[in-house]
Write an enzyme that holds these catalytic residues in place. Structure first.
Site, PDB file in Angstrom:
ATOM      1  N   ASP A   8       0.266   4.392 -10.437  1.00  0.00           N
ATOM      2  CA  ASP A   8       0.023   3.005 -10.884  1.00  0.00           C
ATOM      3  C   ASP A   8      -1.322   2.844 -11.674  1.00  0.00           C
ATOM      4  O   ASP A   8      -2.056   3.631 -11.988  1.00  0.00           O
ATOM      5  CB  ASP A   8      -0.181   2.019  -9.529  1.00  0.00           C
ATOM      6  CG  ASP A   8      -0.925   2.511  -8.683  1.00  0.00           C
ATOM      7  OD1 ASP A   8      -1.491   3.893  -8.580  1.00  0.00           O
ATOM      8  OD2 ASP A   8      -1.762   1.862  -8.079  1.00  0.00           O
ATOM      9  N   GLU A  64      -1.205   3.017  -5.384  1.00  0.00           N
ATOM     10  CA  GLU A  64      -2.480   3.696  -4.781  1.00  0.00           C
ATOM     11  C   GLU A  64      -3.530   2.849  -4.849  1.00  0.00           C
ATOM     12  O   GLU A  64      -4.428   3.025  -3.768  1.00  0.00           O
ATOM     13  CB  GLU A  64      -2.952   5.010  -5.673  1.00  0.00           C
ATOM     14  CG  GLU A  64      -3.956   5.809  -4.503  1.00  0.00           C
ATOM     15  CD  GLU A  64      -5.129   5.283  -4.548  1.00  0.00           C
ATOM     16  OE1 GLU A  64      -5.898   5.410  -3.486  1.00  0.00           O
ATOM     17  OE2 GLU A  64      -5.721   4.733  -5.534  1.00  0.00           O
TER      18      GLU A  64
HETATM   19 ZN   LIG Z   1      -8.724   4.046  -8.613  1.00  0.00          ZN
HETATM   20 ZN   LIG Z   2      -7.161   6.716  -8.545  1.00  0.00          ZN
END
Ligand SMILES: [Zn+2]
Ligand SMILES: [Zn+2]
Length: 426
Positions: A99, A165
């Site tokens: 991401d 994440e």
């Molecule tokens: Zn980051």
């Molecule tokens: Zn990262």
């Protein structure tokens, strides 16, 4: 002494530490330009957490073209590839997060991102400002090298391309936590997991690591203090929630400075927001504080949480008020299993060179790779992405963040060799 120790630890993990490289130099040379091309394409087409639709489709198409068994839609937009080697054995997982972030890119690159999107109701730029584009491209490269060399794999490799994440949007689940919940480490059951993070301030060619607590557990807390409103000139007629908040902040810092064994690991409590009152001459009714807790050791985390829960209402009571505290987990400790680190260190030294593998201090930032490591032994390390010759570079999550993609091939080599060494039992 050191050699004996490493050899013993390796027996525990069934690894032949002294294995030579796997004769893949030509494969690495052939894959490098493709990895850079994928990275630049992903960089130019970034997608926010839980919205990585096009990125996931590219990954899935690539894995399918390699004959790897593919699962899509894992934890919303995650992609998992399962590659069985020619010989049976253990299962090793490799993870890349995919991401990007709501940041307008300021770099002048031919593959600069000009993508915009909406985030929490606002128009934002979208940029791979944490370098997850490099992680994705590296793991796509590892998958191709491995798929072409199944005869070298004694076991199974699970490629985990993880969304979100950086954290799913409010109200949504996502990231490593959701992948684990959906069973990504099962069927086949994963024996060990490896992952890396590119670093814009570490020179290309270098690998940094730490054994044990590597990145912190991040927790958030909310404290509500209830007092009694009064005229500012007559404090004895009320209970001052601002004064109580000051005492609570002081008390929380003594948990760190007087009760925490800081020589073991670092720990942080930060009050980042405090809100109370409307006017200079009114003692308000209540106060609210928000903050974060960072810990690198599971016992320390439990103790800190316990003491905060005890202390906050007790301090308020001592001053005639009331207070509640709520602590929420955001991310757990990125904990590198020391036995696994000792066993695999020779592999990293072999691929990067002894002087390029450097032990580092713990980081009080957080990383959701920790959720995998809570389930299986894992090793998460940092890969250099700063242009050779430079001495400084912009930090992660900034509009000027930049990665030199000549560093990517070392990531491909490291993850490939770690996997093959781990699976090659002695
Ligand atoms: Zn980051
Ligand atoms: Zn990262």
């Amino acid at each position: 002494m050191r050699t004996t120790l490493i050899a013993c630890l390796c027996c525990l993990f069934g690894i032949n530490t002294f294995a030579q490289s796997h004769d893949l130099e030509e494969a690495y040379q052939n894959i490098e330009s493709k990895v850079i091309e994928w990275r630049r394409d992903i960089h130019q087409n970034p997608e926010l957490s839980n919205r990585e639709f096009k990125t996931a489709a590219k990954i899935a198409a690539h894995l399918t073209s390699l004959g790897i068994e593919v699962q899509t839609g894992v934890a919303h937009t995650g992609v998992v590839g399962i590659l069985k080697g020619d010989s049976p054995g253990k299962t090793v997982a490799l993870r890349a997060d995919i991401d990007a972030l709501p940041v307008y890119e300021r770099n002048d690159l031919p593959f600069k991102s000009t993508v915009t999107s909406e985030f929490l109701g606002e128009k934002v730029g979208v940029m791979h400002a944490c370098g997850h584009d490099t992680h994705t491209a590296i793991l796509m490269g590892v998958a191709e090298v491995m798929a072409n060399n199944k005869d070298k794999i004694n076991g199974t490799i699970k490629f985990i391309f993880q969304p979100a994440e950086e954290g799913p949007p409010p109200g949504e689940e996502g990231g490593a936590k959701l992948m684990v919940k959906e069973g990504v480490l099962k069927n086949p059951d994963v024996d060990a997991i490896f992952g890396l993070h590119i670093n814009s301030q570490t020179p290309v060619g270098m690998i940094r690591y730490k054994s044990g607590g590597t990145m912190a557990a991040a927790q958030s807390f909310t404290i509500n203090v209830k007092g009694k409103q009064a005229h500012g000139s007559r404090p004895w007629a009320g209970v001052d929630p601002i004064l109580i908040s000051a005492k609570i902040i002081d008390g929380l810092q003594t948990i760190i400075s007087r009760e925490t064994e800081l020589t073991n690991e670092a720990a942080v409590i930060t009050v980042g927001k405090i809100k109370s009152g409307v006017r200079f001459n009114i003692i308000p009714e209540s106060a609210e504080m928000l903050g974060t807790i960072r810990t690198l050791d599971y016992d320390m985390k439990d103790k800190l949480n316990k003491r905060m829960m005890e202390m906050v209402p007790a301090i308020a009571k001592a001053y005639g008020g009331e207070a509640t505290i709520e602590i929420k987990d955001a991310t757990d400790i990125t904990y590198n299993e020391p036995k696994l680190v000792s066993a695999m260190l020779p592999t990293l030294i072999r691929v990067a060179g002894e002087s390029n593998v450097v032990e580092q201090k713990a980081i009080t930032g957080a990383e959701d790779f920790s959720y995998f490591q809570r389930e299986v032994p894992g090793f998460f390390f940092f890969l250099g992405g700063m242009t050779p010759g430079n001495t400084e570079s912009f930090g992660h999550h900034t509009p000027d963040f930049i990665i030199d993609d000549s560093g990517l091939i070392l990531g491909v080599k490291a993850l490939t060799e770690l996997s093959l060494d781990y699976l090659n039992k002695s």
